[in-house]
Scaffold this motif. Structure first.
Motif, PDB file in Angstrom:
ATOM      1  N   ARG A   9       0.838  -1.207   0.000  1.00  0.00           N
ATOM      2  CA  ARG A   9       0.000   0.000   0.000  1.00  0.00           C
ATOM      3  C   ARG A   9       0.870   1.253   0.000  1.00  0.00           C
ATOM      4  NH1 ARG A   9      -1.196   4.139   2.295  1.00  0.00           N
ATOM      5  NH2 ARG A   9       0.002   3.670   4.148  1.00  0.00           N
ATOM      6  N   GLN A  10       1.897   1.252   0.825  1.00  0.00           N
ATOM      7  CA  GLN A  10       2.795   2.399   0.886  1.00  0.00           C
ATOM      8  C   GLN A  10       3.543   2.596  -0.432  1.00  0.00           C
ATOM      9  OE1 GLN A  10       5.324   1.914   4.317  1.00  0.00           O
ATOM     10  NE2 GLN A  10       3.623   2.141   5.754  1.00  0.00           N
ATOM     11  N   GLY A  11       3.910   1.497  -1.067  1.00  0.00           N
ATOM     12  CA  GLY A  11       4.574   1.582  -2.367  1.00  0.00           C
ATOM     13  C   GLY A  11       3.671   2.217  -3.415  1.00  0.00           C
ATOM     14  N   ILE A  12       2.396   1.872  -3.374  1.00  0.00           N
ATOM     15  CA  ILE A  12       1.433   2.468  -4.307  1.00  0.00           C
ATOM     16  C   ILE A  12       1.296   3.961  -4.029  1.00  0.00           C
ATOM     17  CG2 ILE A  12      -1.002   2.505  -5.003  1.00  0.00           C
ATOM     18  CD1 ILE A  12      -0.998  -0.579  -4.358  1.00  0.00           C
ATOM     19  N   ALA A  13       1.214   4.327  -2.758  1.00  0.00           N
ATOM     20  CA  ALA A  13       1.108   5.746  -2.385  1.00  0.00           C
ATOM     21  C   ALA A  13       2.349   6.517  -2.833  1.00  0.00           C
ATOM     22  CB  ALA A  13       0.902   5.885  -0.876  1.00  0.00           C
ATOM     23  N   ARG A  14       3.519   5.941  -2.634  1.00  0.00           N
ATOM     24  CA  ARG A  14       4.765   6.597  -3.071  1.00  0.00           C
ATOM     25  C   ARG A  14       4.802   6.749  -4.589  1.00  0.00           C
ATOM     26  NH1 ARG A  14       6.915   3.394   0.943  1.00  0.00           N
ATOM     27  NH2 ARG A  14       7.651   1.851  -0.557  1.00  0.00           N
ATOM     28  N   ALA A  15       4.307   5.745  -5.306  1.00  0.00           N
ATOM     29  CA  ALA A  15       4.271   5.824  -6.767  1.00  0.00           C
ATOM     30  C   ALA A  15       3.400   6.996  -7.211  1.00  0.00           C
ATOM     31  CB  ALA A  15       3.768   4.511  -7.362  1.00  0.00           C
ATOM     32  N   ALA A  16       2.269   7.199  -6.553  1.00  0.00           N
ATOM     33  CA  ALA A  16       1.392   8.325  -6.901  1.00  0.00           C
ATOM     34  C   ALA A  16       2.091   9.649  -6.627  1.00  0.00           C
ATOM     35  CB  ALA A  16       0.077   8.237  -6.125  1.00  0.00           C
ATOM     36  N   GLU A  17       2.734   9.751  -5.478  1.00  0.00           N
ATOM     37  CA  GLU A  17       3.408  10.998  -5.098  1.00  0.00           C
ATOM     38  C   GLU A  17       4.556  11.337  -6.044  1.00  0.00           C
ATOM     39  OE1 GLU A  17       4.597  10.388  -1.044  1.00  0.00           O
ATOM     40  OE2 GLU A  17       2.521  10.157  -0.379  1.00  0.00           O
ATOM     41  N   ALA A  18       5.237  10.331  -6.567  1.00  0.00           N
ATOM     42  CA  ALA A  18       6.403  10.548  -7.423  1.00  0.00           C
ATOM     43  C   ALA A  18       6.046  10.707  -8.899  1.00  0.00           C
ATOM     44  CB  ALA A  18       7.379   9.384  -7.258  1.00  0.00           C
ATOM     45  N   SER A  19       4.774  10.599  -9.235  1.00  0.00           N
ATOM     46  CA  SER A  19       4.363  10.598 -10.639  1.00  0.00           C
ATOM     47  C   SER A  19       3.742  11.925 -11.044  1.00  0.00           C
ATOM     48  CB  SER A  19       3.362   9.470 -10.886  1.00  0.00           C
ATOM     49  OG  SER A  19       3.959   8.223 -10.606  1.00  0.00           O
ATOM     50  N   GLU A  20       3.889  12.232 -12.335  1.00  0.00           N
ATOM     51  CA  GLU A  20       3.319  13.472 -12.855  1.00  0.00           C
ATOM     52  C   GLU A  20       2.055  13.244 -13.681  1.00  0.00           C
ATOM     53  OE1 GLU A  20       6.492  11.843 -15.458  1.00  0.00           O
ATOM     54  OE2 GLU A  20       6.531  12.488 -13.379  1.00  0.00           O
ATOM     55  N   SER A  21       1.677  11.976 -13.854  1.00  0.00           N
ATOM     56  CA  SER A  21       0.455  11.675 -14.606  1.00  0.00           C
ATOM     57  C   SER A  21      -0.061  10.303 -14.188  1.00  0.00           C
ATOM     58  CB  SER A  21       0.734  11.669 -16.110  1.00  0.00           C
ATOM     59  OG  SER A  21       1.551  10.562 -16.464  1.00  0.00           O
TER      60      SER A  21
END
Length: 133
Positions: A9-21
């Motif tokens: 879950r945290q990995g998914i949240a980090r992926a969203a935070e690090a993404s621009e789209s």
């Protein structure tokens, strides 16, 4: 199991935070899971799936734990997609599609000992995202 579920879950949240789209977000999810699978030499796929399939029907405690983990992942994907402009209804639908696609691809990739199903899942998610615009 709870710790593994929370790590995903945290990995998914980090992926969203690090993404621009939304597309970059979904690619990060798939590539992160692909990297984890390859790093384990195809021994470790989804940390929840085996328990969900093998024992959750026999134990209400395990069933509840696996449901909760999957629901948290799906909700985190939904939040990420909403962040990139999807409506709640669209994000809800896409989150289920993303989780289903990635889980199925993980199973195939682990079984085949080949990341190709995950690469194809990434392509399919990009196509679906593009066609929804």
């Amino acid at each position: 199991m709870t710790l593994a579920g929370e790590a995903v879950r945290q990995g998914i949240a980090r992926a969203a935070e690090a993404s621009e789209s939304a597309e970059v977000f979904l690619v990060r999810i798939v590539r992160g899971m692909t990297a984890d699978l390859e790093r384990s030499d195809y021994r470790e796929g989804c940390p929840i799936a085996t328990t969900a399939l093998e024992t959750s029907a026999q134990s209400e405690v395990l069933g509840a734990a696996t449901r909760t983990a999957f629901q948290k992942w799906e909700n985190e994907i939904k939040r990420g997609l909403e962040r990139f402009g999807m409506t709640a209804a669209e994000a809800n639908l896409f989150a289920t599609i993303v989780l289903s696609q990635v889980e199925g691809a993980l199973l195939l990739a682990r079984t085949y000992r080949d990341p190709t199903p995950l690469h194809r899942a990434e392509q399919a998610l990009k196509l679906l995202l593009t066609s929804s615009k």
